[in-house]
Design an enzyme around this catalytic site. Structure first.
Site, PDB file in Angstrom:
ATOM      1  N   GLU A   1      -0.169  -9.285  -0.629  1.00 38.60           N
ATOM      2  CA  GLU A   1      -1.611  -9.568  -0.623  1.00 38.60           C
ATOM      3  C   GLU A   1      -2.164  -9.579  -2.049  1.00 38.60           C
ATOM      4  OE1 GLU A   1      -2.173  -6.388   2.387  1.00 38.60           O
ATOM      5  OE2 GLU A   1      -3.395  -7.879   3.425  1.00 38.60           O
TER       6      GLU A   1
ATOM      7  N   GLY B   1       0.774  -5.040   1.136  1.00 37.70           N
ATOM      8  CA  GLY B   1      -0.282  -5.124   0.121  1.00 37.70           C
ATOM      9  C   GLY B   1       0.229  -5.749  -1.178  1.00 37.70           C
TER      10      GLY B   1
ATOM     11  N   ALA C   1       0.848  -1.193   0.000  1.00 35.36           N
ATOM     12  CA  ALA C   1       0.000   0.000   0.000  1.00 35.36           C
ATOM     13  C   ALA C   1       0.884   1.243   0.000  1.00 35.36           C
ATOM     14  CB  ALA C   1      -0.873  -0.011   1.250  1.00 35.36           C
TER      15      ALA C   1
END
Ligand code: CAA
Length: 703
Positions: free
Chosen positions: A107, A104, A63
């Site tokens: 992910e 992220g 992120a």
């Protein structure tokens, strides 16, 4: 197509490349671009499978940290929804993970049904370091892929796994033979999936992530680990999310994760840790040097002094494959130093952190010598001899004679004037201070002390070198004690004085460890050595001569031979490492208070907090005003990495901003009056603090 992704269709495959340098952070624009590209591939009947890769060789660092705390963080498409959509594509999606997939980024890879890495790939969930938990399905999908225990280990340590480890855990399905062939092999993998009519996603390896674990695994895990977590929120939230992964269906678990993530993101601890993340990047930006500054090559290092400090310093270089010559005055001391290093490595072998073969490789990089002539070809020489100006100057005179032109000459002094040391050489531009912290092979802080004449390339080279050996280098100007020890002085002074006035060492330490500091002042002094602290104080005695009570308790303990842990008694009494309050120390404080006419009274914890912390903060602000520290956040890094200040409080300067600069100033002014003559002597607000408050500023900066 959006410039943040490349999109190509080749033989039934849609290749989608992420192009958001430097690290493909998954900010809103990139998220939107990925979604658009994936929808396009989903809608194209000619496309049978998708390959997602980092067009610049690196998959994604997660992120976009700069979005946290703003609306952009959850602006559509938010990461959880984007990834949910990817998991619902009805075509196989292969992640080609070049270099790294963090947070992220991992992910995103977990939302792809299939994953291939390259030999140097690292994957990890480092959110914990930012006071967060993986918030885009990581806490739910990783336990289902590798089991709850391994997933918890990854999330709580935050340490990335190597490609081999990730392959063994089942995070990576395959490894390419080389970095260069990653994309080709990812495409070949995707074609195999098409040919074998593989499902868009394989079935989860651990549909029930806690399967095989004892029923009370999570409860015991919490019980065993909570003391270590102190007041940190994020580990507890990670554990709650993994509990949800074990107990709830995926969709409910994902919803729970989002709620926990929002709680973490909004927390003061996460804000502080994000401040630390950016502070670490800022610290490398130093006026007068930039990417165009040519660095001096460091291929060979020499360390003078094979004591605990010198040995620890040498290990840092051997650890990264740089040969080190270790110089001592006598053979016995040299042998002792080398065998201490071998012992230290041996401990790592016993703990399974190092192999015997690596131990031998590292020892082979260390050469002992008694002869300065052997330092002639060193690119960097670090002096770690006794902390006395005359001795250090003598060493530097010799170095000036024997070292090759252009060699960097560094002193590991903890307080002495680097300019005075440089002045005895004919090359002060090559001299710099490199203040390592003990144990030097473990502690992350490296104060890089820029002398008046230190050349920019010497500074740039040592900063780079510091990062290479895994340190957090922070630039300091020259003053007594540099940033860290100069701030330690008023902080420790207050601690001493509070004991004279009626507190006990364990009460003072308890207040500080209650803030999550690793150690209180007195435990730290007992560990570092009451004698060592005395000698430092003694070398600067004139600065404190006007206060008879100044650290008198420490002086008396030194006179009694109570040097701390090493003699079994200091501010505390020890049995092994277990410390106990010592009535004799209380009696000594009572006697000294009588002699010095210091009134004794019960002292409240708030007063201990305010006096110790406000004096620490005040000195830091003064250092900034004097230009010794380049920025307030550098001071935070010094105290977090060298003195055990909790990162989740952001460091002392950030902490002061959260307390309110006006409150800190008011507190200092209050004690100036309340503590009479003593207060008048020491509780003088830094002029910059007064200016900041007068200007209504809430951040610490130079004005
Ligand atoms: N977001 C925004 N910016 C980032 C970033 C991120 N995730 N990661 C790195 N950057 C920026 C840095 O601030 C730096 O910017 P400047 O050049 O302007 O200072 C630049 O990218 C290069 O970074 P480094 O100087 O750190 O470069 P490096 O090569 O030494 O290290 C790295 C690269 C290993 C990726 C390191 O930057 C790093 O560890 N980044 C953070 C990774 C991370 O914590 N990811 C998790 C994010 S939280 C998350 O993903 C939550 C979630 O579950 C949704």
């Amino acid at each position: 197509m959006n410039a943040l992704v490349t999109y190509q269709v080749e033989d039934n495959l849609a290749l989608i490349g992420l192009v958001r340098p430097p690290v493909n952070a998954l900010g809103q624009p990139l998220r939107a671009a990925i979604l658009e590209a994936c929808e396009r591939a989903a809608a194209d009947p000619a496309v049978k499978a998708l390959v997602l890769h980092g067009a610049n060789g690196l998959f994604s660092a997660g992120a976009d940290i700069s979005e946290f705390g703003s609306d952009a963080s959850f602006a559509a498409p938010d990461l959880p929804s984007l990834l949910l959509r990817l998991t619902r594509l009805d075509k196989p999606l292969v992640a080609a993970i070049g270099k790294l997939a963090l947070g992220g980024g991992l992910e995103l890879a977990l939302a792809c049904g299939y994953r291939i890495g390259e030999p140097g790939t690292r994957v990890g969930l480092p959110e914990i370091n930012l006071g967060l938990l993986p918030g885009a399905g990581g806490t739910q999908r990783l336990p289902r892929l590798i089991g709850a225990k391994a997933a918890l280990d990854m999330m709580l340590s935050g340490t990335p796994a190597s490609a081999d480890r990730a392959r063994a855990l089942g995070i990576l399905d395959r490894l390419s033979t080389s970095t260069e062939s990653l994309l080709d092999e990812a495409c070949a993998y995707a074609r195999e999936l098409i040919d074998s009519q593989a499902p868009a996603r394989p079935a989860a390896s651990f549909p029930a992530p806690a399967v095989g674990l004892p029923e009370d695994f999570l409860a015991r895990f919490r019980q065993d680990n909570e003391p270590r977590w102190k007041s940190r929120l994020a580990p507890r939230l990670v554990l709650s999310a993994v509990e949800a992964a074990c107990l709830l269906p995926l969709e409910e678990g994902l919803a729970r994760e989002v709620a926990l993530f929002k709680q973490a993101e909004a927390s003061a601890q996460s804000q502080a840790l994000r401040h630390v993340f950016f502070a670490e990047r800022e610290a490398g930006k130093v006026p007068g040097i930039d990417a165009s500054t040519l660095l001096r090559p460091i291929r060979k290092v020499a360390v003078i002094g094979a004591g605990t400090m010198g040995g620890g310093i040498a290990m840092n270089f051997a650890n990264v494959g740089i040969p080190v010559t270790l110089l001592e005055r006598q053979g016995q001391a040299l042998d002792r130093g080398l065998s201490q290093i071998r012992n230290n490595y041996g401990i790592s072998v016993k703990r399974g952190k190092l192999t015997e073969a690596k131990l031998e490789q590292r020892m082979a990089l260390l050469t002992g010598t008694l002869d300065y002539a052997d330092l002639a070809d060193a690119d960097l020489v670090i002096e770690a001899v006794f902390e006395k100006m005359e001795i250090k100057q003598e060493v530097f005179r010799t170095l000036d004679r024997v070292c090759k032109p252009g060699a960097i000459l560094a002193t590991n002094t903890s307080s002495l004037d680097v300019d005075q040391i440089a002045a005895v050489t004919s090359r002060p531009q090559d001299v710099i201070g490199l203040h390592f912290f003990s144990p030097a092979n473990v502690m992350r802080l490296l104060e890089v002390v820029r002398g008046r004449e230190t050349a920019p390339d010497v500074l740039a080279t040592t900063l780079k070198m510091g990062r290479t050996i895994g340190k957090m280098p922070v630039v300091s100007g020259v003053c007594f004690g540099f940033i860290g020890n100069r701030m330690l002085e008023p902080y420790a002074r207050e601690a001493h004085r509070l004991v004279l006035e009626g507190a006990t060492p364990s009460q003072v330490d308890g207040v500080l460890t209650g803030l999550d500091l690793n150690m209180g002042v007195f435990s730290m002094l007992d560990l570092a050595g009451v004698d060592v602290n005395f000698l430092v104080r003694d070398s600067n005695r004139a600065a404190f001569a006007h206060d008879e009570s100044y650290c008198r308790l420490g002086d008396e303990l030194y006179a009694l031979g109570r040097y701390g842990q090493k003699t079994g008694r200091g501010f505390y009494a020890y049995e092994g490492r277990n410390r106990q309050d010592d009535y004799e120390v209380v009696a000594l404080a009572e006697r000294l208070a009588g002699e010095l006419h210091v009134p004794r009274r019960p002292i409240g914890d708030q007063e201990i907090h305010d006096r110790c912390l406000f004096m620490l903060i005040n000195e830091g602000i003064q250092l900034l005003d004097e230009g010794i520290a380049l920025r307030a956040s550098d001071i935070d890094l010094v105290w977090i990495n060298g003195y055990g200040f909790p990162a989740h409080l952001g460091g002392p300067m950030y902490y002061a901003e959260q307390l309110g600069l006006d409150k800190v100033l008011a507190g200092i002014n209050h004690f100036r009056q309340a503590l009479g003559e003593y207060g008048e002597m020491w509780f003088q607000p830094a002029p910059l603090l007064e200016r900041l408050v007068a200007a209504g500023k809430t951040r610490i900066e130079t004005i």
